[in-house]
Design an enzyme around this catalytic site. Structure first.
Site, PDB file in Angstrom:
ATOM      1  CD  GLU A 153     -36.208  34.145  -0.794  1.00 48.31           C
ATOM      2  OE1 GLU A 153     -37.349  34.632  -1.098  1.00 48.31           O
ATOM      3  OE2 GLU A 153     -35.468  35.411  -0.415  1.00 48.31           O
ATOM      4  CD  GLU A 187     -37.161  38.536  -3.810  1.00 44.99           C
ATOM      5  OE1 GLU A 187     -38.036  39.362  -3.254  1.00 44.99           O
ATOM      6  OE2 GLU A 187     -37.449  37.382  -3.870  1.00 44.99           O
TER       7      GLU A 187
HETATM    8  C1  GLA Z   1     -39.229  37.244  -1.265  1.00 48.29           C
HETATM    9  C2  GLA Z   1     -38.107  37.770  -0.198  1.00 48.29           C
HETATM   10  C3  GLA Z   1     -38.289  37.022   1.144  1.00 48.29           C
HETATM   11  C4  GLA Z   1     -40.027  36.709   1.495  1.00 48.29           C
HETATM   12  C5  GLA Z   1     -40.408  35.989   0.386  1.00 48.29           C
HETATM   13  C6  GLA Z   1     -41.773  35.859   0.782  1.00 48.29           C
HETATM   14  O1  GLA Z   1     -38.873  36.306  -2.037  1.00 48.29           O
HETATM   15  O2  GLA Z   1     -36.801  37.625  -0.791  1.00 48.29           O
HETATM   16  O3  GLA Z   1     -37.736  37.740   2.311  1.00 48.29           O
HETATM   17  O4  GLA Z   1     -40.428  37.950   1.818  1.00 48.29           O
HETATM   18  O5  GLA Z   1     -40.278  36.819  -0.764  1.00 48.29           O
HETATM   19  O6  GLA Z   1     -42.689  35.134  -0.472  1.00 48.29           O
END
Ligand code: GLA
Length: 651
Positions: free
Chosen positions: A317, A146
């Site tokens: 995710e 991210e």
């Molecule tokens: C982001 C991060 C993860 C985690 C999630 C929690 O998407 O990439 O490592 O912290 O948030 O929602």
């Protein structure tokens, strides 16, 4: 081409006792999971001391997961540099707008400006890819994690200023050219050397908008190059594996299209509920969609990221239950984790990967759910994910997504330009794009997103919600397009250097439609104007005074032109939303010859090959209007928070 569908999960072997790994891996397989993503925050364990690697634990973790039959996605660990690296090289740390260091103790504590950080990143990625690149069960790589999370693209420290100066020198060559481009004559801002340039923050009054735009461009370029640097190492040492990055929703601080050039496909992280709190919905809408999310929130991003690279994408995710980072964090309504998963597949996802296998009841994310609770029992979201796994076992493959008939031109720079000088504080790019997307999807059509300058061939209708800076490439693509195209307010209103075009807005678009914007008004909430003609209803937020010899297609209360068209090219000089926008969007679709299905606000359709999916975000059942669909999932009446999928017998 057919792909997927498959499920994945995010797993952190370093968080769990080793004795548990084999049991977890076997349970994942039993669950129906194919991919497991690991490694993206484990630099500290991979290299506990400078230059001393400890791969033994990761070797064993990979072996355990591989032996269970899982395919492994390795994350490069550069989102969390270890303490020794920060201590040795404090120059890697980012700085906030006040010049304060953003330090060690969480993650993303680096600036992409730091050459040291590039060197160190290249070193760890190279070691990791050399060790695992040809492992038969390592099938792909996620670069970093991210980019931009926690507002970590722009930074304002000495490394950043040095990097910005280098970038400016490359772009402008001489300080005179820079002064000219930035119009530094204003307020005596001229510089005599690139070393006179600082970060455009901390000034007494507003900093120069041209400088602020270039500052953003610099970081956008820098992160794209940083990602490409890692991708090149992986491609050299791990041939045949895919390379991706997990992007975020509602986040525009770098040009994702540019970054995606070094990826095989884009991934993104879908947290539908958290985002309802951060999007500027009204309180009523937030309450309405609190436990389901808005029906366009994830869908819009699926379509955006599908268009980045490779006509495919992953959800890396997927929210499995309550998150920990919203202002409020409700549990998803029963059914939603399954619905979101299928929605991703309907929009072209190849894989949906849940975050995370098991809730970790310690540290920062202890309140973040997983597919399992901290005690190891399956969570409500986990049960739904397992149902998805059983359902997808019936689909050996899903057809590829076909090109839609409607495209929205999406521009990251547009978002920066509007943030730098909003002129009206609620002229928000995310909202504008969302409004168009929602209006069109309420008519039952599928939508692609394209970057400015990309070919528009094959589309019947193209919407450019706004495009303040129209590059020569974008103009050429618009000129080559022979379908219906609509440009929204503020299109063509800025040059590349953040100035009003000499021939007035819409600048170069005047080659397509002969009009000039003479003046603009931004309106506070509560101020509205009436519209009649091809756009009828009310508008607010923004209205332009248009000069044109063309007959107006819609006028405001005073009879002044608001919508102007020249053949199939239209310019709309006002902000419209709600029913007014929906009626107008519908009329454009009809004119473009597309089939329109008027959907209630909680129902959405999406086609993938010969499959049609319908999603019910509401509280009432919805009968599928088509007679006798050949159902693959669900029933002819879709219960609340549920879905159906059928074969389109007409296609
Ligand atoms: C982001 C991060 C993860 C985690 C999630 C929690 O998407 O990439 O490592 O912290 O948030 O929602």
């Amino acid at each position: 081409m057919t792909t997927g569908p498959a499920l994945g999960v995010c797993y952190y072997p370093e968080h769990w006792p080793e004795a548990r790994w084999a049991e977890d891996a076997a349970a994942m397989r039993e669950f129906g999971i194919r991919y497991v993503r690991i490694g993206e925050f484990a630099w500290g364990r991979m290299e506990p001391e400078p230059g001393i690697h400890d791969w033994s634990w990761l070797d064993r973790a990979i072996r355990t997961l591989a032996e269970a039959g899982l395919d492994i996605v390795l994350g490069t660990p550069t989102a969390s540099p270890p303490k020794w690296l920060v201590d040795r090289h404090p120059d890697i740390l980012p700085h906030d707008e006040k010049g304060h260091v953003r330090g060690f103790g969480s993650r993303r504590h680096y600036t992409a400006s730091s050459d040291t950080y590039w060197r160190e990143s290249a070193r760890i990625v190279e070691s990791m890819a050399a060790r695992y690149g040809d492992h038969p069960k390592v099938v792909g790589w996620q670069i970093d994690n991210e980019f931009g999370d926690n507002d970590s693209i722009l930074s304002y420290g000495p490394e950043d200023i040095a990097g910005f100066r280098r970038w400016l020198r490359g772009r402008y060559q001489t300080p005179e050219a820079l002064n000219e481009a930035w119009s530094n004559v204003f307020w005596s801002m001229e510089v005599s050397s690139f070393d006179d340039v600082g970060a455009p923050v901390g000034t007494v009054g507003e900093a120069n908008p041209s400088a602020r735009l270039d500052y953003r461009r610099y970081f956008s370029d820098r992160f794209a190059e940083y990602c490409a640097m890692q991708a090149a190492i992986i491609r050299r040492l791990s041939p045949g594996r895919f390379v991706t990055h997990n992007f975020m929703s509602l986040f525009h601080d770098f040009d994702h299209f540019k970054m995606a050039e070094s990826l095989d496909f884009a991934s993104w992280d879908s947290y539908p509920l958290g985002k309802v709190e951060s999007f500027p919905f009204s309180d009523d809408e937030r309450i309405r969609w609190a436990r389901t999310s808005h029906p366009d929130m994830s869908a819009l991003h699926h379509d955006l990221f599908r268009g980045m690279a490779g006509n495919s994408f992953w959800v890396m995710e997927q929210q499995p239950g309550p998150v920990n980072w919203g202002k409020w964090n409700p549990a998803p309504a029963p059914g939603m984790v399954r619905l979101w998963s299928w929605e991703a597949f309907a929009h072209g996802a190849e894989t949906v990967s849940y975050f995370r296998w098991r809730q970790f009841g310690v540290a920062q994310e202890q309140m973040h759910s997983g597919l399992h609770r901290p005690d190891g029992q399956i969570s409500p979201g986990g049960r739904e994910a397992r149902r998805v796994a059983q359902e997808i076992a019936d689909f050996c493959a899903l057809p590829a997504s076909q090109q839609a008939k409607v495209a929205i031109v999406f521009d990251y720079e547009a978002s920066w330009i509007l943030k730098i000088q909003p002129q009206g504080q609620d002229f928000n790019y995310s909202v504008l794009v969302h409004n168009w997307y929602e209006a069109l999807r309420r008519c039952g059509v599928d939508i692609d997103f394209v970057a400015p300058g990309a070919s528009l061939a094959g589309y019947a209708l193209v919407i450019v919600p706004t495009l303040p800076h129209v590059s020569p490439a974008a103009l050429a693509a618009f000129q080559a397009f022979d379908g219906i195209i609509l440009f929204g307010p503020r299109s063509g209103s800025k040059t590349r250097h953040y100035a009003i075009p000499e021939n007035q807005p819409p600048g170069p678009l005047q080659e397509l439609i002969a009009l000039k914007v003479a003046e603009v008004s931004s309106l506070r909430p509560g101020l509205a104007f009436g519209l009649s003609g091809a756009v009828s209803g009310t508008g607010g937020r923004w209205i332009e005074t248009i000069e044109t010899a063309l007959a107006p297609a819609a006028v405001d209360d005073a009879g002044e032109p608001v919508l102007v068209r020249d053949g199939r090219r239209l310019y709309l000089g006002a902000w419209i939303e709600g029913e007014t926008l929906r009626r107008f969007a519908r009329s454009l679709l009809v004119e473009a010859g597309l089939d329109v299905i008027d959907l209630p606000d909680h129902i959405r359709l999406r086609r993938r090959g010969d499959l049609v999916f319908a999603f019910n975000y509401g509280t009432e059942p919805w009968p599928i209007p088509a007679a006798g669909p050949a159902l693959r999932i669900g029933a002819a009446e879709i219960p609340p928070r549920d879905l159906a999928c059928w074969t389109d017998q007409l296609s």
